[in-house]
Design a protein around this motif. Structure first.
Motif, PDB file in Angstrom:
ATOM      1  N   ALA A 123      11.180  12.650  25.101  1.00  0.00           N
ATOM      2  CA  ALA A 123      12.125  11.959  24.027  1.00  0.00           C
ATOM      3  C   ALA A 123      13.174  12.766  24.056  1.00  0.00           C
ATOM      4  O   ALA A 123      13.231  13.958  23.986  1.00  0.00           O
ATOM      5  N   ARG A 124      14.361  12.146  23.401  1.00  0.00           N
ATOM      6  CA  ARG A 124      15.480  12.782  22.885  1.00  0.00           C
ATOM      7  C   ARG A 124      15.004  12.962  21.299  1.00  0.00           C
ATOM      8  O   ARG A 124      14.279  12.177  20.754  1.00  0.00           O
ATOM      9  N   ILE A 125      15.378  14.045  20.734  1.00  0.00           N
ATOM     10  CA  ILE A 125      14.970  14.538  19.495  1.00  0.00           C
ATOM     11  C   ILE A 125      16.310  14.947  18.539  1.00  0.00           C
ATOM     12  O   ILE A 125      16.963  15.683  19.017  1.00  0.00           O
ATOM     13  N   GLN A 126      16.258  14.424  17.295  1.00  0.00           N
ATOM     14  CA  GLN A 126      17.260  14.871  16.494  1.00  0.00           C
ATOM     15  C   GLN A 126      16.402  15.361  15.216  1.00  0.00           C
ATOM     16  O   GLN A 126      15.234  15.084  15.174  1.00  0.00           O
ATOM     17  N   VAL A 127      17.022  16.097  14.677  1.00  0.00           N
ATOM     18  CA  VAL A 127      16.079  16.809  13.456  1.00  0.00           C
ATOM     19  C   VAL A 127      16.894  16.640  12.183  1.00  0.00           C
ATOM     20  O   VAL A 127      17.990  16.676  12.057  1.00  0.00           O
ATOM     21  N   ASP A 128      16.297  16.350  10.924  1.00  0.00           N
ATOM     22  CA  ASP A 128      16.948  16.162   9.564  1.00  0.00           C
ATOM     23  C   ASP A 128      16.101  17.123   8.639  1.00  0.00           C
ATOM     24  O   ASP A 128      14.779  17.027   8.342  1.00  0.00           O
ATOM     25  N   ALA A 129      16.827  18.287   8.095  1.00  0.00           N
ATOM     26  CA  ALA A 129      16.316  19.073   7.196  1.00  0.00           C
ATOM     27  C   ALA A 129      16.464  18.751   5.449  1.00  0.00           C
ATOM     28  O   ALA A 129      15.734  19.353   4.959  1.00  0.00           O
ATOM     29  N   ASN A 130      16.993  17.616   5.396  1.00  0.00           N
ATOM     30  CA  ASN A 130      17.167  17.130   4.066  1.00  0.00           C
ATOM     31  C   ASN A 130      17.375  18.341   2.868  1.00  0.00           C
ATOM     32  O   ASN A 130      16.786  18.301   1.974  1.00  0.00           O
ATOM     33  N   GLY A 131      18.526  19.069   3.354  1.00  0.00           N
ATOM     34  CA  GLY A 131      19.035  20.306   2.484  1.00  0.00           C
ATOM     35  C   GLY A 131      17.907  21.301   2.300  1.00  0.00           C
ATOM     36  O   GLY A 131      18.134  22.002   1.111  1.00  0.00           O
ATOM     37  N   ALA A 132      17.111  21.593   3.116  1.00  0.00           N
ATOM     38  CA  ALA A 132      16.003  22.422   2.822  1.00  0.00           C
ATOM     39  C   ALA A 132      16.495  23.893   2.943  1.00  0.00           C
ATOM     40  O   ALA A 132      15.657  24.801   2.314  1.00  0.00           O
ATOM     41  N   TRP A 133      17.248  24.362   3.716  1.00  0.00           N
ATOM     42  CA  TRP A 133      17.754  25.609   3.970  1.00  0.00           C
ATOM     43  C   TRP A 133      18.966  26.043   3.478  1.00  0.00           C
ATOM     44  O   TRP A 133      19.865  25.480   3.027  1.00  0.00           O
ATOM     45  N   THR A 134      19.060  27.679   3.318  1.00  0.00           N
ATOM     46  CA  THR A 134      20.365  28.368   3.127  1.00  0.00           C
ATOM     47  C   THR A 134      20.990  28.237   4.380  1.00  0.00           C
ATOM     48  O   THR A 134      20.434  28.182   5.423  1.00  0.00           O
ATOM     49  N   ALA A 135      22.315  28.554   4.271  1.00  0.00           N
ATOM     50  CA  ALA A 135      23.016  28.539   5.596  1.00  0.00           C
ATOM     51  C   ALA A 135      22.090  29.560   6.637  1.00  0.00           C
ATOM     52  O   ALA A 135      22.217  29.129   7.940  1.00  0.00           O
ATOM     53  N   LYS A 136      21.996  30.833   6.020  1.00  0.00           N
ATOM     54  CA  LYS A 136      21.335  31.843   6.911  1.00  0.00           C
ATOM     55  C   LYS A 136      20.136  31.362   7.267  1.00  0.00           C
ATOM     56  O   LYS A 136      19.820  31.425   8.699  1.00  0.00           O
ATOM     57  N   GLU A 137      19.009  30.599   6.845  1.00  0.00           N
ATOM     58  CA  GLU A 137      18.025  30.284   6.904  1.00  0.00           C
ATOM     59  C   GLU A 137      18.209  29.085   8.212  1.00  0.00           C
ATOM     60  O   GLU A 137      17.504  28.942   9.304  1.00  0.00           O
ATOM     61  N   ALA A 138      19.206  28.201   7.916  1.00  0.00           N
ATOM     62  CA  ALA A 138      19.460  27.175   8.891  1.00  0.00           C
ATOM     63  C   ALA A 138      19.831  27.667  10.142  1.00  0.00           C
ATOM     64  O   ALA A 138      19.245  27.284  11.213  1.00  0.00           O
ATOM     65  N   ILE A 139      20.542  28.890  10.384  1.00  0.00           N
ATOM     66  CA  ILE A 139      21.336  29.228  11.503  1.00  0.00           C
ATOM     67  C   ILE A 139      19.785  29.846  12.049  1.00  0.00           C
ATOM     68  O   ILE A 139      19.951  29.677  13.752  1.00  0.00           O
ATOM     69  N   ARG A 140      19.335  30.549  11.621  1.00  0.00           N
ATOM     70  CA  ARG A 140      17.933  31.194  12.387  1.00  0.00           C
ATOM     71  C   ARG A 140      16.898  30.009  12.697  1.00  0.00           C
ATOM     72  O   ARG A 140      16.615  30.219  13.783  1.00  0.00           O
ATOM     73  N   ALA A 141      16.799  28.958  11.912  1.00  0.00           N
ATOM     74  CA  ALA A 141      15.834  27.741  12.152  1.00  0.00           C
ATOM     75  C   ALA A 141      16.429  27.334  13.421  1.00  0.00           C
ATOM     76  O   ALA A 141      15.629  26.832  14.501  1.00  0.00           O
ATOM     77  N   ILE A 142      17.773  26.959  13.371  1.00  0.00           N
ATOM     78  CA  ILE A 142      18.237  26.020  14.669  1.00  0.00           C
ATOM     79  C   ILE A 142      18.069  26.839  15.790  1.00  0.00           C
ATOM     80  O   ILE A 142      17.917  26.202  16.779  1.00  0.00           O
ATOM     81  N   GLY A 143      18.344  28.115  15.902  1.00  0.00           N
ATOM     82  CA  GLY A 143      18.083  29.123  16.894  1.00  0.00           C
ATOM     83  C   GLY A 143      16.870  28.967  17.417  1.00  0.00           C
ATOM     84  O   GLY A 143      16.796  28.949  18.655  1.00  0.00           O
ATOM     85  N   ARG A 144      15.828  28.768  16.465  1.00  0.00           N
ATOM     86  CA  ARG A 144      14.485  28.674  17.010  1.00  0.00           C
ATOM     87  C   ARG A 144      14.118  27.204  17.566  1.00  0.00           C
ATOM     88  O   ARG A 144      13.147  27.012  18.484  1.00  0.00           O
ATOM     89  N   LEU A 145      14.778  26.014  17.175  1.00  0.00           N
ATOM     90  CA  LEU A 145      14.588  24.938  17.451  1.00  0.00           C
ATOM     91  C   LEU A 145      15.339  24.217  18.524  1.00  0.00           C
ATOM     92  O   LEU A 145      14.951  23.374  19.249  1.00  0.00           O
ATOM     93  N   GLU A 146      16.381  24.939  18.941  1.00  0.00           N
ATOM     94  CA  GLU A 146      17.126  24.791  20.078  1.00  0.00           C
ATOM     95  C   GLU A 146      16.540  24.771  21.542  1.00  0.00           C
ATOM     96  O   GLU A 146      16.657  23.908  22.358  1.00  0.00           O
TER      97      GLU A 146
END
Ligand code: MG
Length: 336
Positions: free
Chosen positions: A173-196
């Motif tokens: 599958a091709r995968i897109q993700v949607d956080a619906n505003g759940a993170w702070t910028a710092k959390e998002a950058i960390r989370a994206i690093g793990r999800l990449e």
């Protein structure tokens, strides 16, 4: 002009979870406009995070109907009058606006995309998987193996477990993700690093809607395209997000219908932003309406009708992620 409306409660096939809540029934509203024996339908799919509810739509509709111009084909005048009457109720305005387009197209005997000369290839539409236990999300991904593109809701402490289970179930599958505003910028950058590592292709609304600096920070920190959804309701918001993200999500229910959506798409494009057309939990009426603009978009997420237990309308649907242009006049959906 005979206008009527009624609540339209649509149970979902399964509970649908996003980072902030779980939905089991879509409490929508159906609008019917009749003129010279022709009937047009429109749908409101109100969402609490845009300050709307089924009750607020039902309460505002009489006011909107009151300001409609006498000539039902003068839809730009109707849009302006409704925006003036109730600026903050986009789904209520959308329901009336869509009914007017449906009526207009039926009177002319053509779909709206044909009236507007919209042609071109249609992007693949994603199938959305809401937040649940990892095995439940993986099962959903497996059940919908015919969809090449998945949109996974994220923004939970279990995102890595969820993505691991989904990747195991759907290595293709091709995968897109949607956080619906759940993170702070710092959390998002960390989370994206793990999800990449799961090969995700894009990220939608990583930070809270008002956090424009955070949006810019995330966008500059990742190679992945970042799209603004809750941060960009309509054409007036495009200026706020320009330079802070790579694309915007346009939804008829956020901006007030087809005409406002066309303006939203064109303004985003003019500013060099990509465009995803999204939806709420809607019937095939709402999805067929959004499909009218599909060739103007880079990405599509028009699966709302596929999540319903029963669809009171027949229209277009993104079967295996493939959507076709509606062929029936108006919005291209008929009441079952
Ligand atoms: Mg979204």
């Amino acid at each position: 002009l005979k206008v009527s409306f009624e609540p339209l409660d649509l149970p979902l096939q399964d509970a649908f979870g996003i980072s902030s809540r779980v939905v089991t029934v879509a409490n929508n509203v159906l609008v019917r406009i009749e003129h010279e024996g022709v009937v047009g339908y429109g749908e409101a799919a109100p969402k609490p995070y845009y300050g709307e509810s089924q009750a607020s739509v039902l309460a505002w509709l009489p006011r909107l109907i009151e300001v409609l111009p006498d000539e039902p084909g003068d839809i730009r005048a109707a849009v302006r009058a409704m925006e003036h009457a109730c600026a903050h109720n986009p789904s209520a305005r959308a329901a009336v606006e869509l009914a007017l387009w449906d009526l207009h197209g039926k009177r002319l005997g053509m779909p709206i995309w044909q009236l507007w000369g919209i042609r071109g290839s249609i992007p693949l539409s994603s199938y959305t998987i809401g937040i649940a236990a990892p095995d439940v999300m993986a099962e959903k991904a497996r059940e919908h193996a015919e969809f090449p593109l998945l949109k996974i809701k994220v923004g939970t402490p279990n995102d890595v477990e969820n993505l691991t289970a989904i990747r195991d179930a759907r290595p293709d599958a091709r995968i897109q993700v949607d956080a619906n505003g759940a993170w702070t910028a710092k959390e998002a950058i960390r989370a994206i690093g793990r999800l990449e590592e799961f090969g995700i292709e894009m990220i939608e609304q990583p930070v809270a809607p008002h956090d424009l600096d955070g949006l810019a920070e995330v966008t500059s920190a990742t190679e992945l395209p970042v799209y603004a959804d809750e941060a960009c309701h309509d054409v007036r918001d495009v200026q706020r997000v320009v330079g802070r993200c790579d694309g915007v999500v346009v939804k008829l229910q956020k901006c007030g219908g087809l005409w406002p959506a066309l303006e939203h798409v064109l303004a985003a494009r003019a500013h060099g932003l990509k465009v995803m057309m999204g939806c709420m939990q809607e019937t095939s009426l709402g999805i067929s309406a959004a499909a009218q603009l599909a060739p103007l978009c880079d990405l599509l997420d028009l699966d709302g009708n596929l999540l319903l237990a029963d669809d009171p309308f027949a229209g277009v649907a993104a079967i295996r992620g493939r959507l076709s242009m509606p062929t029936d006049p108006g919005l291209g959906a008929t009441r079952r």
